[in-house]
Design a protein around this motif. Sequence first.
Motif, PDB file in Angstrom:
ATOM      1  N   GLN A 163       0.845  -1.235  -0.058  1.00  0.00           N
ATOM      2  CA  GLN A 163      -0.128  -0.001  -0.030  1.00  0.00           C
ATOM      3  C   GLN A 163       0.665   1.114  -0.087  1.00  0.00           C
ATOM      4  O   GLN A 163       0.320   2.455   0.025  1.00  0.00           O
ATOM      5  CB  GLN A 163      -0.885  -0.135   1.058  1.00  0.00           C
ATOM      6  CG  GLN A 163      -2.120  -0.769   1.248  1.00  0.00           C
ATOM      7  CD  GLN A 163      -2.818  -0.791   2.194  1.00  0.00           C
ATOM      8  OE1 GLN A 163      -2.980   0.235   3.011  1.00  0.00           O
ATOM      9  NE2 GLN A 163      -3.408  -2.048   2.789  1.00  0.00           N
ATOM     10  N   ARG A 166       0.494   3.786  -2.847  1.00  0.00           N
ATOM     11  CA  ARG A 166      -0.855   4.845  -2.968  1.00  0.00           C
ATOM     12  C   ARG A 166      -0.791   5.775  -1.659  1.00  0.00           C
ATOM     13  O   ARG A 166      -1.327   6.832  -1.741  1.00  0.00           O
ATOM     14  CB  ARG A 166      -1.916   3.780  -2.677  1.00  0.00           C
ATOM     15  CG  ARG A 166      -2.030   2.727  -3.685  1.00  0.00           C
ATOM     16  CD  ARG A 166      -3.061   1.571  -3.553  1.00  0.00           C
ATOM     17  NE  ARG A 166      -4.442   2.261  -3.628  1.00  0.00           N
ATOM     18  CZ  ARG A 166      -5.571   1.757  -3.360  1.00  0.00           C
ATOM     19  NH1 ARG A 166      -5.473   0.424  -2.615  1.00  0.00           N
ATOM     20  NH2 ARG A 166      -6.596   2.234  -3.790  1.00  0.00           N
ATOM     21  N   GLN A 170      -1.022   9.823  -2.544  1.00  0.00           N
ATOM     22  CA  GLN A 170      -2.227  10.431  -1.567  1.00  0.00           C
ATOM     23  C   GLN A 170      -1.721  11.623  -0.831  1.00  0.00           C
ATOM     24  O   GLN A 170      -2.158  12.698  -0.796  1.00  0.00           O
ATOM     25  CB  GLN A 170      -3.266   9.715  -1.139  1.00  0.00           C
ATOM     26  CG  GLN A 170      -3.749   8.700  -2.187  1.00  0.00           C
ATOM     27  CD  GLN A 170      -4.509   9.285  -3.311  1.00  0.00           C
ATOM     28  OE1 GLN A 170      -5.174  10.597  -3.106  1.00  0.00           O
ATOM     29  NE2 GLN A 170      -4.390   8.795  -4.192  1.00  0.00           N
ATOM     30  N   GLN A 186     -10.477  14.719  -2.559  1.00  0.00           N
ATOM     31  CA  GLN A 186     -10.939  13.312  -2.830  1.00  0.00           C
ATOM     32  C   GLN A 186      -9.314  12.604  -2.160  1.00  0.00           C
ATOM     33  O   GLN A 186      -9.644  11.592  -1.379  1.00  0.00           O
ATOM     34  CB  GLN A 186     -10.586  13.195  -4.356  1.00  0.00           C
ATOM     35  CG  GLN A 186     -11.344  11.826  -4.802  1.00  0.00           C
ATOM     36  CD  GLN A 186     -11.064  11.719  -6.300  1.00  0.00           C
ATOM     37  OE1 GLN A 186     -11.090  12.638  -7.130  1.00  0.00           O
ATOM     38  NE2 GLN A 186     -11.006  10.524  -6.786  1.00  0.00           N
ATOM     39  N   ALA A 187      -8.401  13.097  -2.209  1.00  0.00           N
ATOM     40  CA  ALA A 187      -7.195  12.394  -1.701  1.00  0.00           C
ATOM     41  C   ALA A 187      -7.197  12.508  -0.238  1.00  0.00           C
ATOM     42  O   ALA A 187      -7.046  11.452   0.341  1.00  0.00           O
ATOM     43  CB  ALA A 187      -5.867  13.244  -2.081  1.00  0.00           C
ATOM     44  N   ASP A 188      -7.873  13.488   0.323  1.00  0.00           N
ATOM     45  CA  ASP A 188      -8.019  13.537   1.765  1.00  0.00           C
ATOM     46  C   ASP A 188      -9.303  12.459   2.051  1.00  0.00           C
ATOM     47  O   ASP A 188      -8.805  11.724   3.221  1.00  0.00           O
ATOM     48  CB  ASP A 188      -9.158  14.892   1.925  1.00  0.00           C
ATOM     49  CG  ASP A 188      -8.445  15.601   3.266  1.00  0.00           C
ATOM     50  OD1 ASP A 188      -7.045  15.643   3.364  1.00  0.00           O
ATOM     51  OD2 ASP A 188      -9.004  16.529   3.471  1.00  0.00           O
ATOM     52  N   VAL A 189     -10.140  12.231   1.570  1.00  0.00           N
ATOM     53  CA  VAL A 189     -11.103  11.097   1.702  1.00  0.00           C
ATOM     54  C   VAL A 189     -10.342   9.659   1.845  1.00  0.00           C
ATOM     55  O   VAL A 189     -10.293   8.880   2.613  1.00  0.00           O
ATOM     56  CB  VAL A 189     -12.069  11.264   0.937  1.00  0.00           C
ATOM     57  CG1 VAL A 189     -13.069   9.905   1.193  1.00  0.00           C
ATOM     58  CG2 VAL A 189     -13.088  12.585   1.264  1.00  0.00           C
ATOM     59  N   GLU A 190      -9.763   9.551   0.551  1.00  0.00           N
ATOM     60  CA  GLU A 190      -9.140   8.286   0.145  1.00  0.00           C
ATOM     61  C   GLU A 190      -8.045   8.086   1.367  1.00  0.00           C
ATOM     62  O   GLU A 190      -8.089   6.975   1.924  1.00  0.00           O
ATOM     63  CB  GLU A 190      -8.276   8.336  -0.992  1.00  0.00           C
ATOM     64  CG  GLU A 190      -9.152   8.059  -2.138  1.00  0.00           C
ATOM     65  CD  GLU A 190      -8.579   7.704  -3.462  1.00  0.00           C
ATOM     66  OE1 GLU A 190      -7.379   6.891  -3.452  1.00  0.00           O
ATOM     67  OE2 GLU A 190      -8.843   8.287  -4.510  1.00  0.00           O
ATOM     68  N   ILE A 191      -7.201   8.903   1.732  1.00  0.00           N
ATOM     69  CA  ILE A 191      -6.001   8.653   2.581  1.00  0.00           C
ATOM     70  C   ILE A 191      -6.785   8.266   4.001  1.00  0.00           C
ATOM     71  O   ILE A 191      -6.295   7.456   4.755  1.00  0.00           O
ATOM     72  CB  ILE A 191      -4.952   9.618   2.705  1.00  0.00           C
ATOM     73  CG1 ILE A 191      -3.769   9.050   3.276  1.00  0.00           C
ATOM     74  CG2 ILE A 191      -5.366  11.035   3.278  1.00  0.00           C
ATOM     75  CD1 ILE A 191      -2.659   9.851   2.830  1.00  0.00           C
ATOM     76  N   GLY A 193      -9.371   6.907   4.261  1.00  0.00           N
ATOM     77  CA  GLY A 193     -10.014   5.661   4.336  1.00  0.00           C
ATOM     78  C   GLY A 193      -8.707   4.478   4.543  1.00  0.00           C
ATOM     79  O   GLY A 193      -9.052   3.808   5.006  1.00  0.00           O
ATOM     80  N   TYR A 194      -7.742   4.773   3.785  1.00  0.00           N
ATOM     81  CA  TYR A 194      -6.460   3.969   3.887  1.00  0.00           C
ATOM     82  C   TYR A 194      -6.132   3.540   5.636  1.00  0.00           C
ATOM     83  O   TYR A 194      -5.668   2.523   6.013  1.00  0.00           O
ATOM     84  CB  TYR A 194      -5.235   4.484   3.245  1.00  0.00           C
ATOM     85  CG  TYR A 194      -5.296   4.313   1.833  1.00  0.00           C
ATOM     86  CD1 TYR A 194      -6.332   3.576   1.001  1.00  0.00           C
ATOM     87  CD2 TYR A 194      -4.520   5.198   1.114  1.00  0.00           C
ATOM     88  CE1 TYR A 194      -6.263   3.789  -0.244  1.00  0.00           C
ATOM     89  CE2 TYR A 194      -4.549   5.328  -0.349  1.00  0.00           C
ATOM     90  CZ  TYR A 194      -5.313   4.460  -1.131  1.00  0.00           C
ATOM     91  OH  TYR A 194      -5.433   4.557  -2.100  1.00  0.00           O
ATOM     92  N   ASP A 197      -8.445   1.787   7.437  1.00  0.00           N
ATOM     93  CA  ASP A 197      -8.192   0.407   7.111  1.00  0.00           C
ATOM     94  C   ASP A 197      -7.029  -0.424   7.911  1.00  0.00           C
ATOM     95  O   ASP A 197      -7.064  -1.175   8.511  1.00  0.00           O
ATOM     96  CB  ASP A 197      -8.040   0.045   5.596  1.00  0.00           C
ATOM     97  CG  ASP A 197      -9.597   0.186   4.784  1.00  0.00           C
ATOM     98  OD1 ASP A 197     -10.433   0.567   5.621  1.00  0.00           O
ATOM     99  OD2 ASP A 197      -9.408   0.246   3.810  1.00  0.00           O
TER     100      ASP A 197
END
Lengths: 402, 64
Positions: A163, A166, A170, A186-191, A193-194, A197
Amino acid sequence: MSEPSSKPAFPRKHAAGCPFDPAEDYQGFRENDPVARVSCPAGVDAWLVTRYDDVRTVLGSSALSSSVPPIAHADPQAVFDDPVLPGSILQLDGAEHVRLRRLLTAEFSVKRIQALRPHIQQVIDSHVDAMLESGGPVDLVRALALPIPSLVICELLGVPYAQRDRFEKQSAIMSSVDVDPVIAKQADVEIMGYVRDLVHEKMRDPGDDLTSRLIRRSEESPRPLTVDELVMLVLSLLVAGHETTTNMIALGTTVLLRHPDQVEALRTEPGLLPSAVEELLRYLTIVHFGLFRSVTQDIPLGAETLRAGDWLIAALASGNRDASVFSDADRLDVRRRPAAHLGFGYGAHQCLGQQLARVELQQVFGTLFTRVPTLRLAVPVEELDFKDDSVVYGLHSLPVTW
Amino acid sequence: MHVTIDEDGCVGAGQCALAAPEVFDQRDEDGIVVLLDETPAPHLHEATRAAATLCPALAIHLAE
């Protein structure tokens, strides 16, 4: 608040033509108006505290709150009434801040970080090898300054190898300002999320990493962290671990290349590396807008009284060039006797990762100038792209060759 | 020189342990200051004073 302000403007730009120096205005403030009223890009007036001693006094005081983002004053789009999200360690005060910080301090202790030094050196060596193999010119930001701190913090946090790319991508987007706001969001939301997880994974299957130890320590504490707090805390470490050291590597390399005598001193006397790193932290003060705080109880300061409800800027870059503390303060001197510079801030929020930053910077500069003795800029310094508008000052790219 | 520390005020920045490792350490479990020597020998006084100045939490007190 919306009335036009007649006060001097907060000095937001670096000195004209001197990208390594803070605005010239600061000297005048220090001499004539050390606790000044200024108007900020954010649309509010604030006290601007510019002398070294005063900066330490205010940042060491419990009569200030950090609840607004620390650089909000410099941001024309700043929002002042957003609630502080759970786990936002930079924006909590008093006991709430201590609760989070104490769960992390063991991870960044002098001994713990010293033990990482050989591994950090390996990471640096492999990146310098790759850079030399690729041949110049290269962008030093992409080749070294970004990937080295990124890999170190990802390993520390236990981010699975698959990972890491990614995460890196981000977080690079997140920490830029010249990105489309939609992509940034979007990067904010994605990171986020990572990281969520990652936290869930370490809760299920703990490993030998900071995130797992943080979770265990939290569970053993009187008031364990919620998942939201854990996510925000780990995200803060991830972002802080990239952004700051990356910019110090790029800026520090640039400024050293402009002082060949100082590089020569480092090459012949590697024992100077620790003091050289402290000097670069002082001289460059990458948290270039200073720290924004609100006053919660009246504080007498010099001839003024700061009132509860006032805004305040602790000008770290100005304090670090205060000639009453640092003789010949505008000169870079890697032999300067170590002094308590403000490069990591001051007070209860002083940089948590400072020992890691020190070791990374000492090893990077020590390695780079020894292994690449002919290193030089590949473009004139006037063409370099400085991060004038970013939270943390630095360089977008640094073309070098050898 | 007599050194006292304020554990509750300590923020675990590690400045003291770096500046004067003979006098200050950090606890393994939480990084908080440990005083190794409350009456450091004269050759350690300068480093001890530096540690007190560097401490961002003013958690080191010296009586000289």
